[in-house]
Design an enzyme around this catalytic site. Structure first.
Site, short mmCIF file in Angstrom:
data_model
loop_
_atom_site.label_atom_id
_atom_site.label_comp_id
_atom_site.label_asym_id
_atom_site.label_seq_id
_atom_site.Cartn_x
_atom_site.Cartn_y
_atom_site.Cartn_z
N CYS A 88 -12.54 38.68 -5.02
CA CYS A 88 -11.26 37.75 -4.94
C CYS A 88 -10.59 38.14 -6.12
CB CYS A 88 -11.55 36.20 -4.87
SG CYS A 88 -10.15 35.05 -4.67
N CYS A 128 -20.03 29.61 -4.97
CA CYS A 128 -19.38 30.71 -3.77
C CYS A 128 -19.60 31.87 -4.52
CB CYS A 128 -17.95 30.33 -3.71
SG CYS A 128 -16.81 31.83 -3.08
N GLU A 175 -9.54 34.72 -0.96
CA GLU A 175 -8.48 33.48 -0.96
C GLU A 175 -8.03 34.21 0.41
OE1 GLU A 175 -6.40 31.00 -2.10
OE2 GLU A 175 -5.54 31.52 -0.03
N SER A 226 -8.92 26.80 3.40
CA SER A 226 -9.17 26.19 2.05
C SER A 226 -8.34 27.37 1.07
CB SER A 226 -10.55 26.08 1.76
OG SER A 226 -10.40 25.45 0.21
N GLU A 278 -20.96 36.65 1.64
CA GLU A 278 -21.69 35.48 1.85
C GLU A 278 -21.30 34.65 2.85
OE1 GLU A 278 -22.05 33.20 -1.75
OE2 GLU A 278 -22.98 34.64 -2.75
#
Ligand code: SF4
Length: 350
Positions: free
Chosen positions: A113, A342, A169, A200, A93
């Site tokens: 992730c 997310c 990440e 981030s 995404e």
């Protein structure tokens, strides 16, 4: 099925050698670079000033595109969410977030992730694979081209900010992220200012150490998830293996190195992370450091009982921090009506 390498995974500094190896003049390498990163060409045919013979050779060796738009959603607040299919069938995404005075592109760096944060839909299926640099860069090109075709009213042609805050990440896929940063910031790449780029992270120690060693000068947002190590481990089990003090010290070191204020992202989950005692402890942790806090009310997930904190609780939490002298902002979670959390759009599709 194996794929050809993605041409856009190469960084601008490597293109002179690519041209030399093909026996074409160096200026052809610079023309190719401009097509790839400045004009964002998504077809070989667009590269009209390159000799056909070289284009044929390149297309026999490299793939030009690695993303195929599968779905585009538009929220009432103008947040746009995109689901891209990769060459191996996996999906990622990307998001365009229009904010007051600027636009932000939110990019993914991994399929899935490994960090297992409880508030995140991406965490549910674990890590599938890292993205290549070219797959990261290509997200920007698709978002730019969508914006050019359908501009956000009132935003003009300003360059977008980029945050590595989508699926994955970023510091866990440092090699590809570092290469994409090189391309984004190179004059002969995308010529983006480091001021417009933000990483981030959930704050794993090894990742923060890699960032400090590379010192790319981009901004850093550290997601905490708790005001004690125990709280943090409950909400963010894997990043929680790095103690709060260590994560904060490493982030502070990076901030010192770059001269940039560090942002702490704090997701507000009702009954879990919105206690005023937690706000007071967070304020204490940040006192004396050049940090600011972004409070982000949770985007509810389809398969979780976690709820966002009430507006009142968010404001009370903010007040504790601001009263303690910590600059604190509330970041509305955009696109609530379009699977905003997310990884949620991808999960619904699956
Ligand atoms: S919040 Fe970020 S780090 Fe945590 S699981 Fe989701 S994508 Fe990974």
């Amino acid at each position: 099925m194996t794929h050809k390498p993605l041409l856009r995974s190469m960084v601008p500094a490597e293109f002179a050698a690519l041209a030399a190896a093909a026996g074409v003049p160096a200026y052809r390498g610079r023309q190719l670079l401009a097509w790839l990163f400045k004009h964002g060409a998504l077809s070989w045919d667009r590269m009209s000033n390159l000799p056909h013979s070289w284009r044929d050779l390149l297309s026999a060796t490299y793939d030009l595109t690695g993303l195929h738009l599968q779905e585009r959603q538009l929220a009432a607040d103008r947040t746009r969410k995109y689901l891209f299919q990769l060459r191996d069938g996996h999906t990622i995404e990307s998001v365009i977030i229009p904010m007051a005075g600027h636009i932000t592109f939110c990019l993914s760096t991994q399929v899935g992730c490994a960090m297992a944060c409880t508030f995140c839909a991406t965490a549910r299926g674990g890590l599938v694979r890292h993205l290549e640099a070219g797959e990261i860069i290509e997200q920007i090109l698709h978002l730019r081209s969508d914006l050019a075709a359908d501009p956000v009213p009132g935003q003009g042609n300003r360059q977008a900010n980029v945050v590595f805050m989508g699926m994955g990440e970023p510091l866990d896929n440092w090699q590809a992220v570092a290469r994409s940063l090189q391309t984004m910031m190179a004059e002969d790449g995308m010529a983006m200012s480091r001021r417009r780029i933000q990483i981030s992270t959930s704050g794993p120690a090894a990742g923060l150490q890699r960032l400090i060693a590379a010192s790319p000068g981009v901004g850093l947002t550290l997601s905490l998830g708790g005001s004690t190590d125990e709280e943090r481990r409950k909400v963010m089990p894997v990043p929680g293996r790095t103690t709060l003090q260590e994560a904060l010290q490493l982030a502070a070191k990076y901030g010192h190195q770059t001269g940039r204020r560090i942002t702490i992202a704090w997701v507000l989950i009702e009954g879990q992370t919105d206690g005023l005692d937690q706000a007071a402890r967070l304020a204490q942790l940040l006192t004396g450091r050049d940090f600011q806090v972004n409070l982000i009310p949770l985007n509810p997930l389809d398969d979780s009982r976690l709820e966002p904190s009430s507006e009142r609780a968010v404001q009370d939490f903010q007040k504790v921090l601001t009263d303690a002298g910590v600059p604190t902002f509330i970041r509305a979670s955009g696109g609530r009506d379009i699977a905003a959390a997310c990884g949620q759009l991808r999960r619904r599709r699956q």
